[in-house]
Structure formats: C-alpha cells, structure tokens
Write a protein that holds these residues in place. Structure first.
Motif, mmCIF file in Angstrom:
data_model
loop_
_atom_site.group_PDB
_atom_site.id
_atom_site.type_symbol
_atom_site.label_atom_id
_atom_site.label_comp_id
_atom_site.label_asym_id
_atom_site.label_seq_id
_atom_site.Cartn_x
_atom_site.Cartn_y
_atom_site.Cartn_z
ATOM 1 N N HIS A 1 -1.346 27.227 -18.596
ATOM 2 C CA HIS A 1 -2.148 27.311 -19.821
ATOM 3 C C HIS A 1 -3.205 28.419 -19.724
ATOM 4 O O HIS A 1 -4.365 28.227 -20.115
ATOM 5 C CB HIS A 1 -2.822 25.969 -20.118
ATOM 6 N N GLY A 2 -2.793 29.538 -19.175
ATOM 7 C CA GLY A 2 -3.684 30.686 -19.106
ATOM 8 C C GLY A 2 -4.658 30.685 -17.949
ATOM 9 O O GLY A 2 -5.432 31.622 -17.791
ATOM 10 N N GLN A 3 -4.642 29.646 -17.119
ATOM 11 C CA GLN A 3 -5.547 29.567 -15.973
ATOM 12 C C GLN A 3 -4.766 29.701 -14.674
ATOM 13 O O GLN A 3 -3.624 29.255 -14.564
ATOM 14 C CB GLN A 3 -6.304 28.240 -15.966
ATOM 15 N N LEU A 4 -5.405 30.322 -13.679
ATOM 16 C CA LEU A 4 -4.783 30.490 -12.372
ATOM 17 C C LEU A 4 -5.030 29.241 -11.531
ATOM 18 O O LEU A 4 -6.169 28.795 -11.388
ATOM 19 C CB LEU A 4 -5.351 31.723 -11.661
ATOM 20 N N VAL A 5 -3.960 28.674 -10.991
ATOM 21 C CA VAL A 5 -4.039 27.425 -10.229
ATOM 22 C C VAL A 5 -3.388 27.648 -8.867
ATOM 23 O O VAL A 5 -2.300 28.223 -8.782
ATOM 24 C CB VAL A 5 -3.316 26.283 -10.980
ATOM 25 N N PRO A 6 -4.037 27.222 -7.772
ATOM 26 C CA PRO A 6 -3.445 27.380 -6.443
ATOM 27 C C PRO A 6 -2.191 26.515 -6.271
ATOM 28 O O PRO A 6 -2.126 25.396 -6.767
ATOM 29 C CB PRO A 6 -4.564 26.954 -5.487
ATOM 30 N N VAL A 7 -1.223 27.061 -5.545
ATOM 31 C CA VAL A 7 0.046 26.381 -5.303
ATOM 32 C C VAL A 7 0.190 26.132 -3.800
ATOM 33 O O VAL A 7 -0.009 27.041 -2.989
ATOM 34 C CB VAL A 7 1.241 27.216 -5.794
ATOM 35 N N VAL A 8 0.547 24.903 -3.439
ATOM 36 C CA VAL A 8 0.715 24.555 -2.031
ATOM 37 C C VAL A 8 2.085 23.926 -1.812
ATOM 38 O O VAL A 8 2.727 23.457 -2.757
ATOM 39 C CB VAL A 8 -0.374 23.572 -1.543
ATOM 40 N N SER A 9 2.521 23.916 -0.565
ATOM 41 C CA SER A 9 3.762 23.251 -0.178
ATOM 42 C C SER A 9 3.410 21.928 0.498
ATOM 43 O O SER A 9 2.949 21.913 1.643
ATOM 44 C CB SER A 9 4.587 24.134 0.769
ATOM 45 N N VAL A 10 3.616 20.829 -0.206
ATOM 46 C CA VAL A 10 3.378 19.508 0.395
ATOM 47 C C VAL A 10 4.421 19.240 1.476
ATOM 48 O O VAL A 10 4.151 18.533 2.454
ATOM 49 C CB VAL A 10 3.387 18.420 -0.691
ATOM 50 N N ARG A 11 5.594 19.818 1.327
ATOM 51 C CA ARG A 11 6.616 19.679 2.358
ATOM 52 C C ARG A 11 6.097 20.179 3.703
ATOM 53 O O ARG A 11 6.244 19.545 4.748
ATOM 54 C CB ARG A 11 7.868 20.462 1.943
ATOM 55 N N GLU A 12 5.450 21.335 3.678
ATOM 56 C CA GLU A 12 4.887 21.903 4.902
ATOM 57 C C GLU A 12 3.614 21.164 5.315
ATOM 58 O O GLU A 12 3.355 20.958 6.501
ATOM 59 C CB GLU A 12 4.591 23.389 4.714
ATOM 60 N N LEU A 13 2.822 20.755 4.331
ATOM 61 C CA LEU A 13 1.572 20.042 4.620
ATOM 62 C C LEU A 13 1.840 18.765 5.400
ATOM 63 O O LEU A 13 1.101 18.426 6.341
ATOM 64 C CB LEU A 13 0.848 19.724 3.310
ATOM 65 N N LEU A 14 2.912 18.047 5.037
ATOM 66 C CA LEU A 14 3.239 16.783 5.683
ATOM 67 C C LEU A 14 4.279 16.934 6.790
ATOM 68 O O LEU A 14 4.630 15.949 7.446
ATOM 69 C CB LEU A 14 3.744 15.772 4.651
ATOM 70 N N GLY A 15 4.770 18.157 6.972
ATOM 71 C CA GLY A 15 5.763 18.376 8.017
ATOM 72 C C GLY A 15 7.096 17.715 7.734
ATOM 73 O O GLY A 15 7.770 17.232 8.646
ATOM 74 N N LEU A 16 7.508 17.695 6.458
ATOM 75 C CA LEU A 16 8.766 17.063 6.082
ATOM 76 C C LEU A 16 9.942 18.018 6.274
ATOM 77 O O LEU A 16 9.768 19.232 6.335
ATOM 78 C CB LEU A 16 8.711 16.600 4.624
ATOM 79 N N ASP A 17 11.130 17.444 6.333
ATOM 80 C CA ASP A 17 12.339 18.238 6.515
ATOM 81 C C ASP A 17 12.615 19.081 5.271
ATOM 82 O O ASP A 17 12.116 18.773 4.183
ATOM 83 C CB ASP A 17 13.544 17.329 6.769
ATOM 84 N N PRO A 18 13.444 20.122 5.414
ATOM 85 C CA PRO A 18 13.867 20.895 4.232
ATOM 86 C C PRO A 18 14.609 20.003 3.246
ATOM 87 O O PRO A 18 15.022 18.885 3.574
ATOM 88 C CB PRO A 18 14.795 21.966 4.824
ATOM 89 N N GLU A 19 14.785 20.508 2.026
ATOM 90 C CA GLU A 19 15.480 19.738 0.982
ATOM 91 C C GLU A 19 16.827 19.244 1.485
ATOM 92 O O GLU A 19 17.568 19.946 2.144
ATOM 93 C CB GLU A 19 15.670 20.605 -0.269
ATOM 94 N N HIS A 20 17.121 17.978 1.148
ATOM 95 C CA HIS A 20 18.379 17.384 1.568
ATOM 96 C C HIS A 20 18.895 16.499 0.461
ATOM 97 O O HIS A 20 18.149 15.713 -0.116
ATOM 98 C CB HIS A 20 18.190 16.536 2.836
ATOM 99 N N LEU A 21 20.186 16.633 0.141
ATOM 100 C CA LEU A 21 20.833 15.749 -0.813
ATOM 101 C C LEU A 21 22.005 15.062 -0.126
ATOM 102 O O LEU A 21 22.824 15.717 0.523
ATOM 103 C CB LEU A 21 21.350 16.530 -2.031
ATOM 104 N N SER A 22 22.081 13.738 -0.264
ATOM 105 C CA SER A 22 23.217 13.003 0.278
ATOM 106 C C SER A 22 24.438 13.274 -0.596
ATOM 107 O O SER A 22 24.346 13.838 -1.690
ATOM 108 C CB SER A 22 22.906 11.501 0.302
ATOM 109 N N GLU A 23 25.618 12.839 -0.122
ATOM 110 C CA GLU A 23 26.834 13.026 -0.905
ATOM 111 C C GLU A 23 26.729 12.299 -2.241
ATOM 112 O O GLU A 23 27.201 12.782 -3.263
ATOM 113 C CB GLU A 23 28.043 12.517 -0.111
ATOM 114 N N GLU A 24 26.099 11.129 -2.238
ATOM 115 C CA GLU A 24 25.923 10.377 -3.481
ATOM 116 C C GLU A 24 25.006 11.119 -4.442
ATOM 117 O O GLU A 24 25.279 11.214 -5.639
ATOM 118 C CB GLU A 24 25.340 9.000 -3.179
ATOM 119 N N GLU A 25 23.917 11.673 -3.916
ATOM 120 C CA GLU A 25 22.955 12.380 -4.773
ATOM 121 C C GLU A 25 23.536 13.656 -5.351
ATOM 122 O O GLU A 25 23.133 14.093 -6.424
ATOM 123 C CB GLU A 25 21.696 12.698 -3.974
ATOM 124 N N LYS A 26 24.489 14.274 -4.654
ATOM 125 C CA LYS A 26 25.074 15.521 -5.149
ATOM 126 C C LYS A 26 25.827 15.305 -6.444
ATOM 127 O O LYS A 26 26.094 16.246 -7.181
ATOM 128 C CB LYS A 26 25.991 16.125 -4.087
#
Length: 218
Positions: free
Chosen positions: A114-139
């Motif tokens: 909305h016209g304002q600059l907002v900082p962007v962070v990676s919560v994945r990296e912040l919490l040390g989570l694994d890269p994106e993963h989809l199970s066969e069912e989720e695919k």
C-alpha cells in the motif's frame, strides 16, 4: 456447479476448481456466499426455538473456558500459529528488494505494501526449518504460497508461508507443553501446542517472535 462444490473441487476438496486462482479460498467465492445466504433465508423448523435454546444453554456452560484466536500457517512440514491480534493481512507474494550490507539469510530486504516499504524476513531461516517439502498426498492439491503481514504496533513485517489456513480459535487451558525442541525451532519461542483436525500447531510467542525479527536487522 454443485451447491457443495467447495467440498468436491474447492479448498476442502481436491482444489481443482479454476475459481481458486481468482478467489484463493472458497470463503471469498460468490457461489459459497449464495449457498450461505440460502441457509439464512430458509424457513425455520418447528422445533427450531427449542433446539436453539438448548444449544445456547450448552454454549453458556462452556464459556468459562477462555479461547483465543490464532493465524495458522505452514512453513515446510511445520504448522505454526501467531496470535490473531498481531495479524495484519495475507498478501500475494511480493517482489523483494535487497538492502545493501543488510540483506542476508534472515532479513531478505524490503517490499511495498500500500505504498509503504515493509521489511521482509525468512521465518524458515529464523526458526531453522527445513526447505519447502510436499508429501505425495500434498502434491495432488493446489497449495498457494503467500506472504503474511504482521504488526505489533511498532511497524509491520512480512514473511513468506508455504500455505495459510487462516484464523482459528483454540482453548488456552488445553494448550500442550512444547517438547525440548519443535522441529528445529527453539522451544523458548513456542508457547504451546494445539490440535487442529489432524494437524498439530505450534503456537509461537509473539513477544519473542518480534524480538527475533528486530534482531535480524541489527
């Protein structure tokens, strides 16, 4: 289209409905809205008042248990939640502009909302989570990646989520204790766990969460 298409090809079904590209969730679709309106317009049954009175009485006996709202989202394999009071909105994935000498593993840069600059962070990296993963069912389902905007009152933040379920309510007195570790996330940031259907959600402490966000840009 079926009156109950949301359970067949919609968000609760196989997600093959082409309208999901437009509305992202059945809640926003006019077909779903018309079905809901038809329920409100129908004539009440003869025993409606008696049944409704019993229901209200039952609800009142349960109101002593305090409930709270949380926004539930998935990052990699982990379902996480943040209190709904810090939730500002769900956004389409934004273009991120890096900041010289600042952008890195957790702090990714800034984006425009909305016209304002907002900082962007990676919560994945912040919490040390694994890269994106989809199970066969989720695919077999359509999963829409989104950006989530949060604000504790001192400025907004954006982070990416692999999937967003939306706002749900949980019983505070039924929160489960977090184990020593929740995936790779520090247990200190997890207030407790609650079940949402077959999903186990880690409710994050918004105070510690925002403190970690602030540290990421220093």
């Amino acid at each position: 289209m079926s009156d109950k298409c949301w359970n067949e090809i919609g968000y609760m079904g196989d997600r093959s409905c082409p309208e999901l590209e437009v509305y992202t969730h059945c809640f926003h679709c006019p077909v779903f809205a018309r079905a809901g309106q038809s329920l409100l317009d129908r004539e009440p049954q003869q025993d409606y008042l008696e049944e409704n009175s019993r229901t209200i009485a039952e609800v009142k006996t349960q109101e002593t248990a305090e409930t709270s709202g949380a926004v539930v989202f998935r990052i990699s394999r982990e379902w996480l939640g943040l209190p709904s009071k810090v939730f500002s909105g769900i956004l389409d994935v934004r273009t991120i502009r890096s900041v010289p000498h600042k952008s890195g593993r957790i702090f990714k840069g800034i984006a425009t909302v909305h016209g304002q600059l907002v900082p962007v962070v990676s919560v994945r990296e912040l919490l040390g989570l694994d890269p994106e993963h989809l199970s066969e069912e989720e695919k077999g389902f359509r999963v829409f990646r989104r950006h989530i905007c949060v604000d504790r009152g001192a400025g907004r933040w954006i982070f990416g989520a692999d999937e967003v379920l939306g706002v749900t309510r949980y019983r505070r007195d039924l929160l489960l204790d977090a184990p020593a570790t929740v995936a790779k996330a520090p247990a200190a940031m997890t207030k407790g766990l609650f079940d949402l259907g077959e999903k186990r959600v880690s409710l994050l402490s918004h105070e510690m969460f925002f403190e970690a966000l602030n540290r990421s840009v220093k």
